[in-house]
Design an enzyme around this catalytic site. Sequence first.
Site, PDB file in Angstrom:
ATOM      1  N   CYS A 114       0.800  -1.228   0.000  1.00  0.00           N
ATOM      2  CA  CYS A 114       0.000   0.000   0.000  1.00  0.00           C
ATOM      3  C   CYS A 114       0.834   1.280   0.000  1.00  0.00           C
ATOM      4  CB  CYS A 114      -0.947  -0.019   1.187  1.00  0.00           C
ATOM      5  SG  CYS A 114      -2.039  -1.480   1.185  1.00  0.00           S
ATOM      6  N   HIS A 261      -3.762   6.659   0.814  1.00  0.00           N
ATOM      7  CA  HIS A 261      -4.084   5.278   0.447  1.00  0.00           C
ATOM      8  C   HIS A 261      -5.502   4.964   0.887  1.00  0.00           C
ATOM      9  CE1 HIS A 261      -4.262   0.990   0.303  1.00  0.00           C
ATOM     10  NE2 HIS A 261      -4.190   0.858   1.616  1.00  0.00           N
ATOM     11  N   ASN A 291     -10.184  -1.586  -1.768  1.00  0.00           N
ATOM     12  CA  ASN A 291      -8.764  -1.348  -1.504  1.00  0.00           C
ATOM     13  C   ASN A 291      -7.952  -2.101  -2.550  1.00  0.00           C
ATOM     14  OD1 ASN A 291      -6.107  -1.468  -0.570  1.00  0.00           O
ATOM     15  ND2 ASN A 291      -6.689  -1.628   1.585  1.00  0.00           N
TER      16      ASN A 291
END
Length: 335
Positions: A114, A261, A291
């Site tokens: 990430c 993020h 995500n």
Amino acid sequence: MKSYIKAISYYLPQFELNNFIIEKSFPEWSIDKIAKKTGISSRYIAATDETSGDMAIKAAEKLFEEHNIDKLSIDYLILCTQSPDYFLPTTACVIQEKLGLKTSIGAFDMNLGCSGYMYGLGLAKGLIFSGQANNILFITSETYSKFIHPQDKSNKTIFGDAAAATLISSEDGFAEIGNFEYGTDGKGANNLIVKNGAMRNLKNNNEAIQDEFGNYLSDDYLFMNGSEIFSFTLASVPKLIDNTIQKNNLLKENINLFVLHQANMFMLESLRKKCKIENEKFYIHIDNCGNTVSSTIPIALYHAQNEKLLKKSSNILLAGFGVGYSWGGTIIKVI
């Protein structure tokens, strides 16, 4: 030597895993509960025979087509993925050939999650600054769905597959890349991990146990300690944001938009409140893709640009954080 983000495109796989489908498999995990906790209504999942390399190629081809980019202008290729096509060769080499890029370019894979977009931007800026490249194709591509146990409802709900392609150039672009802040703490490695399959634990054991929430856990699949990841994020990211602003000789009030993020809605809202960032300055794009690991920031930037939120001379703070533990941030200034 300056470096710029010139263009961004992205690719989502065909299969849409929406909350209705998840609720059918896990009736106790209702649509309303999913939406309230994660802020995600759907995510896209790679086909069984579709790899990160396949998705990376599609994202790059979209970049070339959407922005009228000559692929022969590319003189370096960086692929960020934690789900490569092979242990070896590097997937970036395979992508170079399939895209028809020049053979006189550099190409390599980087294994980051990430925070990967931030590290890739930093590497690209360094290549330009040192005179090694002028037009860098930076691709983030991930198929985390292949790491998730079929009965792990929590991770299945959060993660989606995607690839994003970014052209970073020494010549021009829509935003100049600023200075970077990084962080690493390997003590948190076991809190987000796939333990089996690589050299440390080569053989899979296929054993699974059920946790207190009804998720099936196995060392063959992705394990995420949600509470520890949450604690790490709340402890590290506010400092990351402050340090990134300072490294770019700005004040918090000089930041026009924060693009972090896109982990999940609960985490993002917790960060926004702790950092005391106004709603209108805090960009969220997670509802229809979930995500997507290293691709969340470029996908969010793509949509923020299309929504005309990246206004001339504005300062946009980017921050990635997660598996490793690893974190990074920078500020881009819109031209």
